[in-house]
Design an enzyme around this catalytic site. Structure first.
Site, mmCIF file in Angstrom:
data_model
loop_
_atom_site.group_PDB
_atom_site.id
_atom_site.type_symbol
_atom_site.label_atom_id
_atom_site.label_comp_id
_atom_site.label_asym_id
_atom_site.label_seq_id
_atom_site.Cartn_x
_atom_site.Cartn_y
_atom_site.Cartn_z
ATOM 1 N N LYS A 28 41.584 24.737 60.007
ATOM 2 C CA LYS A 28 41.903 23.568 60.844
ATOM 3 C C LYS A 28 40.979 23.497 62.054
ATOM 4 O O LYS A 28 40.417 22.445 62.354
ATOM 5 C CB LYS A 28 43.360 23.636 61.280
ATOM 6 N N ARG A 98 49.066 24.362 67.044
ATOM 7 C CA ARG A 98 49.191 24.457 65.584
ATOM 8 C C ARG A 98 48.400 25.638 65.023
ATOM 9 O O ARG A 98 47.354 26.007 65.544
ATOM 10 C CB ARG A 98 48.696 23.157 64.921
ATOM 11 N N GLY A 107 52.359 24.357 55.525
ATOM 12 C CA GLY A 107 53.745 24.498 55.991
ATOM 13 C C GLY A 107 54.236 25.930 56.126
ATOM 14 O O GLY A 107 55.397 26.158 56.410
ATOM 15 N N MET A 109 53.141 28.285 58.229
ATOM 16 C CA MET A 109 53.150 28.856 59.581
ATOM 17 C C MET A 109 53.636 27.807 60.584
ATOM 18 O O MET A 109 54.007 26.718 60.205
ATOM 19 C CB MET A 109 51.768 29.384 59.916
ATOM 20 N N ARG A 342 40.411 18.938 55.757
ATOM 21 C CA ARG A 342 40.206 20.196 55.036
ATOM 22 C C ARG A 342 40.057 19.860 53.561
ATOM 23 O O ARG A 342 40.427 18.761 53.122
ATOM 24 C CB ARG A 342 41.377 21.158 55.257
ATOM 25 N N HIS A 458 56.220 18.609 51.241
ATOM 26 C CA HIS A 458 56.071 20.037 50.968
ATOM 27 C C HIS A 458 56.218 20.330 49.472
ATOM 28 O O HIS A 458 55.402 21.010 48.859
ATOM 29 C CB HIS A 458 57.135 20.799 51.769
ATOM 30 N N ARG A 564 44.003 42.796 14.125
ATOM 31 C CA ARG A 564 44.918 43.946 13.989
ATOM 32 C C ARG A 564 45.483 43.898 12.563
ATOM 33 O O ARG A 564 46.422 43.158 12.301
ATOM 34 C CB ARG A 564 46.037 43.864 15.023
ATOM 35 N N ARG A 620 39.904 45.874 12.706
ATOM 36 C CA ARG A 620 40.297 47.233 13.034
ATOM 37 C C ARG A 620 41.129 47.807 11.889
ATOM 38 O O ARG A 620 42.074 47.161 11.426
ATOM 39 C CB ARG A 620 41.127 47.244 14.312
ATOM 40 N N GLU A 747 39.595 54.014 23.548
ATOM 41 C CA GLU A 747 40.929 53.746 24.095
ATOM 42 C C GLU A 747 41.684 55.030 24.434
ATOM 43 O O GLU A 747 42.836 54.992 24.860
ATOM 44 C CB GLU A 747 41.748 52.867 23.138
ATOM 45 N N SER A 766 34.444 49.052 21.276
ATOM 46 C CA SER A 766 35.227 48.073 22.022
ATOM 47 C C SER A 766 36.311 48.823 22.790
ATOM 48 O O SER A 766 36.989 49.685 22.232
ATOM 49 C CB SER A 766 35.857 47.083 21.037
ATOM 50 N N GLY A 768 39.702 49.521 24.164
ATOM 51 C CA GLY A 768 41.103 49.138 23.985
ATOM 52 C C GLY A 768 41.793 49.477 25.295
ATOM 53 O O GLY A 768 42.329 50.571 25.468
ATOM 54 N N THR A 769 41.762 48.531 26.206
ATOM 55 C CA THR A 769 42.243 48.853 27.559
ATOM 56 C C THR A 769 43.764 48.952 27.654
ATOM 57 O O THR A 769 44.283 49.374 28.678
ATOM 58 C CB THR A 769 41.701 47.839 28.586
ATOM 59 N N ASN A 770 44.453 48.542 26.591
ATOM 60 C CA ASN A 770 45.909 48.773 26.612
ATOM 61 C C ASN A 770 46.171 50.270 26.483
ATOM 62 O O ASN A 770 46.870 50.870 27.294
ATOM 63 C CB ASN A 770 46.602 48.039 25.461
ATOM 64 N N ASP A 771 45.582 50.871 25.432
ATOM 65 C CA ASP A 771 45.797 52.301 25.249
ATOM 66 C C ASP A 771 45.031 53.121 26.278
ATOM 67 O O ASP A 771 45.498 54.179 26.704
ATOM 68 C CB ASP A 771 45.387 52.719 23.831
ATOM 69 N N CYS A 833 38.945 44.563 24.067
ATOM 70 C CA CYS A 833 39.923 43.767 23.322
ATOM 71 C C CYS A 833 41.353 44.067 23.763
ATOM 72 O O CYS A 833 42.301 43.777 23.059
ATOM 73 C CB CYS A 833 39.753 43.967 21.823
ATOM 74 N N TYR A 852 30.742 41.384 25.409
ATOM 75 C CA TYR A 852 31.699 40.288 25.248
ATOM 76 C C TYR A 852 33.098 40.735 25.691
ATOM 77 O O TYR A 852 33.376 41.936 25.799
ATOM 78 C CB TYR A 852 31.755 39.807 23.790
HETATM 79 C C1 PEP Z 1 44.250 48.390 23.057
HETATM 80 O O1 PEP Z 1 44.764 49.495 22.980
HETATM 81 O O2 PEP Z 1 43.801 47.912 24.088
HETATM 82 C C2 PEP Z 1 44.139 47.538 21.845
HETATM 83 C C3 PEP Z 1 43.446 46.433 21.871
HETATM 84 O O3 PEP Z 1 44.841 47.900 20.763
HETATM 85 P P1 PEP Z 1 46.426 47.766 20.602
HETATM 86 O O4 PEP Z 1 46.915 46.920 21.704
HETATM 87 O O5 PEP Z 1 46.638 47.146 19.261
HETATM 88 O O6 PEP Z 1 46.862 49.194 20.666
HETATM 89 MG MG MG Z 2 45.088 50.416 21.055
#
Ligand code: PEP
Ligand code: MG
Length: 884
Positions: A28, A98, A107, A109, A342, A458, A564, A620, A747, A766, A768-771, A833, A852
């Site tokens: 402002k 203000r 709104g 503050m 703004r 608001h 999968r 996989r 993973e 690749s 496997g960021t979940n595991d 993935c 990727y």
């Molecule tokens: C993972 O582990 O990130 C993955 C892609 O495999 P899943 O979720 O099937 O274990």
């Molecule tokens: Mg996995």
């Protein structure tokens, strides 16, 4: 005395509204300074910096040295410029105080208007303006605002007295109250103030100013501001600026008024001035939705000269900022004053249209257009809307404040909305009007319906920002909050009844109306096409079926990053064959069952290859713990026993033997194939045979065979050799060469540490960021839901690592794996993935050099845009670096 500059007079020369100055002055303050520099009519004033606010908090709420003196010196300048003095018994200056931080927090503050009034200056204001009604109206506003904002008195206590007065006089609007009524009100308000605060209303204007500045500073850490920042990922250490400005009055009669507007339509993005105006009112009335504003044409009729000036200014502002602006203005006795400019908040659809139109108008280039779209906003466009083929009649019509559609049970308070949402219920929050305290409930609700307030109220502004459907100002609604119901004509809707909102038309409908997913518009595709021109990282989808693959292509996938295969085993008769396989106690039995599965897998893969013709498909091999497939009941076990021709007892014993205490870390992934290679052999056979089969029909299959859950390169080496052996035999038999690759998933934390040993052996990997998250944190992805939200709330974890990559831990390990592998194999194909495909994670993946990202098809548009922005940001930084 400190020489540090904590206070900037508007238009101080240096305050040009860009870069660092915006951080220091807040949005402002920077906008006001900039408008002064552009020579637009702005009432004089000054800004106390965000730095002063931060120092105030750092030194136990004491002003930084020299700040107050600088305030007094700048106040003198304002007094000189306005020809009036704060507290002067003849010619008093009134001030507005203000807030204004770097990012707009509408709104959230505090604001105090009309500061400087007391019984003495009230008389002077009356004499000076010859308008006692105006002076009294202004005074009652100050006591209300000061009482509620600075002293924490519930605003409703004042509002109730005002409402009672209106009722007694039989009038609808505050403007219908006369001088005597207002005099009574002012007296009553003073009594309320004393009763509620235990003190008299402060007479000394300088004391009023000091308390108001403190209140604005303090509001930075007020509950609603903190909640808003948490919801919008805004840092808590930015601080707020305080803008102290000479008051101009929109409540001086018919040729005065106040308005807010957007230089383009914030809902659709249409190039059309989108503003609302209230005659004889102050700005708070519009924003708080206390009175329903009029179309801007009313301003044109009442004060044509001021309107013409406004028209000139808003056009110039847009050209100057090269973006849609959200402005506030006041007309005092026919003269226009600008109070704010703004960058305006907008819906996803409007953001796209405005960015694309501005490229066509030559205001910005394609890169800027791509950078302007908030990736999360793209998701809004994928929100449901009412099925256009469904015929319905609306119960009531309000304003189409935020597009989309929502179905849910009616609740009447923000708390009830949050409670119901925590139980997984869809609710519509119905309020007379919303206020910043309702923010949590608005976030929890599917849609918001208000009886009062306009398109800039608001409710409307916040809902648009959240991408949430909202119908505002639905005046036909008679809300009885206590009874938890509302009625329209002869229809009563009670708490728990279901209604549907159409935020695109403003309709309120009784019951459930079918919704459909929106088609993506031309603008949606245009921006994504531009994004694709700039992005460096590839985009793939996780898809298990031909239908998923088709959706993936529609959303711009350049390949499939994860099929999968186990998902294919649950359908129809397959699960039976699969159970036979795992319950067999010898290889022959397993091979017999696998033979039944082979043709099914082959046709599954062939169908996906056909859809993805010419694009890589990462398949996989079987991964999940076997218990997921095991029969749960004796009846199922008996049937399998019959099929296999063995006793129930034997099958039951085998079933029990397969039980694992910790299946996620048990006999799963490649470990299955090391012990029972015939499972992967069948899958590889199905993949390569399917590729040969479709190749004969002119379809180019590019399989990437991916081996999950390896912890050591030796596991990969064994299974890679097996894969190549089987594939080569099938290629030979069919006399076709299939361009297949064999790779693995990273993973398990150990595999990530030893990625440099895996890289020479594998064609790709690749993450496997979940595991990987599960194994690195040592927390179960199936059970963490019980405590993770608490961890986030407590700030122990900044984000849920299953939603957004934990850069510090998991991310650092990914970087280590990539760097060590690239030393050996510079151009190795590497992807991700796991489920983390939020813009932040995508940017991180680009930074660490992944080839990727891959995720759910519906998240790909966001990922494409986020990837392009990551590339553009990186290039922007490099350019800035090389110029330095
Ligand atoms: C993972 O582990 O990130 C993955 C892609 O495999 P899943 O979720 O099937 O274990
Ligand atoms: Mg996995």
């Amino acid at each position: 005395m400190s020489k540090k500059k904590y206070v900037y007079y508007f238009g101080d020369g240096k305050a040009d509204g860009t870069g660092k100055m915006k951080d220091l002055l807040g949005g402002k303050g920077a906008g006001l300074a900039n408008m002064v520099n552009l020579k637009f009519p702005v009432p004089s004033g000054f800004t106390i910096t965000t730095e002063a606010c931060n120092t105030y908090f750092a030194s136990k709420k004491k002003y930084p040295g020299g700040m107050w003196d600088q305030v007094l010196a700048n106040l003198k300048k304002v007094e000189k410029s306005m020809g009036a003095k704060l507290g002067d018994p003849k010619n008093p200056l009134l001030l507005s105080v203000r807030s204004g931080s770097k990012f707009s927090m509408p709104g959230m503050m505090d604001t105090v208007l009309n500061l400087g009034l007391n019984d003495t200056t009230l008389k002077a204001l009356t004499a000076k303006t010859g308008n006692e009604r105006f002076a009294l109206d202004t005074y009652r506003r100050l006591i209300t605002m000061f009482g509620s904002t600075v002293m924490g008195v519930d605003r409703m206590v004042f509002e109730k007295v005002l409402e009672a007065m209106k009722k007694k006089k039989g009038v609808e609007e505050d403007t219908d109250l006369n001088v005597d009524d207002l005099r009574v009100l002012v007296d009553k308000f003073k009594v309320i103030y004393r009763k509620e605060t235990g003190k008299s209303f402060p007479k000394d204007p300088l004391q009023q100013l000091k308390l108001a500045i403190n209140a604005v500073f303090d509001s930075w850490f007020g509950d609603r501001a903190v909640t808003y920042r948490n919801l919008n990922n805004i840092a808590h250490d930015l601080g707020t600026g305080v803008n102290v400005q000479a008051m101009v009055f929109g409540n001086m009669g018919e040729n005065s008024g106040t308005g807010v507007g957007f230089t383009r339509d914030p809902s659709t993005g249409k190039k059309k001035f989108f503003a609302e105006y209230l005659i004889d009112a102050q700005g708070e009335d519009v924003v708080a939705g206390i009175r329903t504003p009029l179309h801007i044409n009313e301003m044109k009729k009442k004060v044509p000269k001021a309107y013409k000036e406004l028209d000139r200014i808003y056009n110039k502002l847009e050209k100057h900022y090269k973006d849609m602006q959200d402005i506030e203005f006041t007309v005092q006795e026919g003269k226009l004053y600008m109070l704010q400019t703004r960058v305006g908040k907008r819906t996803g659809a409007a953001a796209l249209k405005i960015a694309i139109d501005m490229v066509k108008e030559g205001l910005i280039d394609k890169k800027e257009a791509v950078m302007r779209i908030d990736p999360d906003q793209l998701e809004q466009l994928m929100h449901p809307r009412i099925d256009p083929n469904f015929k319905y009649s609306a119960l009531a019509q309000g304003l189409p404040a935020s597009p989309g559609a929502a179905v849910g049970k009616v609740v009447f308070s923000a708390q009830d909305a949050e409670k119901a949402a925590s139980k997984g219920e869809d609710v519509i929050l119905v309020r007379p009007e919303t206020s910043p305290e309702d923010i949590g409930g608005m976030d929890a609700a599917q849609g918001i319906l208000t009886a009062r307030g306009g398109m800039t109220s608001h409710a409307a502004v916040v809902a648009r920002g959240m991408g949430k459907c909202c119908v505002a100002g639905c005046t036909a609604l008679n809300i009885e909050e206590k009874k938890k119901s509302f009625w329209v004509g002869s229809t009563t809707v009670k708490e728990g009844d279901t209604i549907t909102l159409n935020g695109t038309t403003g309709e309120v409908i009784i019951g459930t109306v079918p919704l459909v997913q929106p088609e993506m518009t031309g603008n949606f595709n245009t921006i994504l096409k531009w994004a694709d021109e700039f992005r460096e990282m590839g985009i793939r989808a996780n898809a298990d079926t031909p239908a998923d693959a088709r959706a993936a292509l529609k959303f711009g996938a350049e390949g499939i990053g994860l099929v999968r295969t186990e998902h294919m085993f649950f359908e129809g008769d397959r699960i039976k064959a699969f159970r036979e396989m795992i319950l067999s106690d010898d290889e022959a039995g397993r091979r017999k069952a696998l033979k039944k599965i082979l043709p099914m897998q082959r046709s599954d893969f062939a169908a996906i290859f056909k859809v993805m013709n010419g694009k890589p498909v990462t398949i996989r091999l079987l991964d999940p713990p076997l218990h997921e497939f095991l029969p749960k009941t004796d009846a199922e076990l008996r049937e399998i026993a019959r099929e296999l021709g063995v006793s129930f007892k034997k099958i039951k014993a085998r079933n029990t033997a397969l039980h694992e205490f910790n299946p996620m870390l048990g006999h799963r992934g490649c470990r299955l194939a090391i012990t029972y290679p015939e499972i992967y052999e069948m899958q590889v056979q199905a993949i390569i045979e399917a590729a040969c089969q479709v190749a004969k029909k002119g379809v180019k299959a590019i399989p990437e065979i991916m081996i999950p859950l390896i912890a050591d390169v030796k596991e990969f080496t064994i299974l890679n050799e097996m894969t190549v052996r089987i594939a080569t035999a099938i290629e030979k038999k069919n006399k076709i060469k299939i361009p297949y690759d064999v790779g693995t998933m990273i993973e398990i934390a150990r595999a990530a540490f030893l990625a440099h040993e895996i890289a020479p052996e594998a064609d790709f990997y690749s993450f496997g960021t979940n595991d990987l998250t599960q194994t690195l944190f040592g927390l179960s992805r199936d059970d963490a839901g019980r405590f993770l939200p608490y961890y986030i709330e407590q700030g122990i974890f900044e984000v849920d690592p299953f939603i957004s990559i934990d850069k510090k831990g998991v991310g650092a390990l990914m970087r280590l794996a990539i760097d060590s592998s690239r030393k050996i194999k510079k151009n190795m194909k590497m992807g991700i993935c796991g489920e983390q495909l939020d813009p932040d994670s995508v940017e991180f993946c680009d930074e660490i050099g992944l080839t990727y990202v891959s995720g759910s098809p519906y998240r790909l548009p966001v990922a494409r845009l986020a990837a392009a922005q990551a590339t553009l940001k990186k290039k922007g930084k490099k350019k800035a670096g090389s110029m330095a």
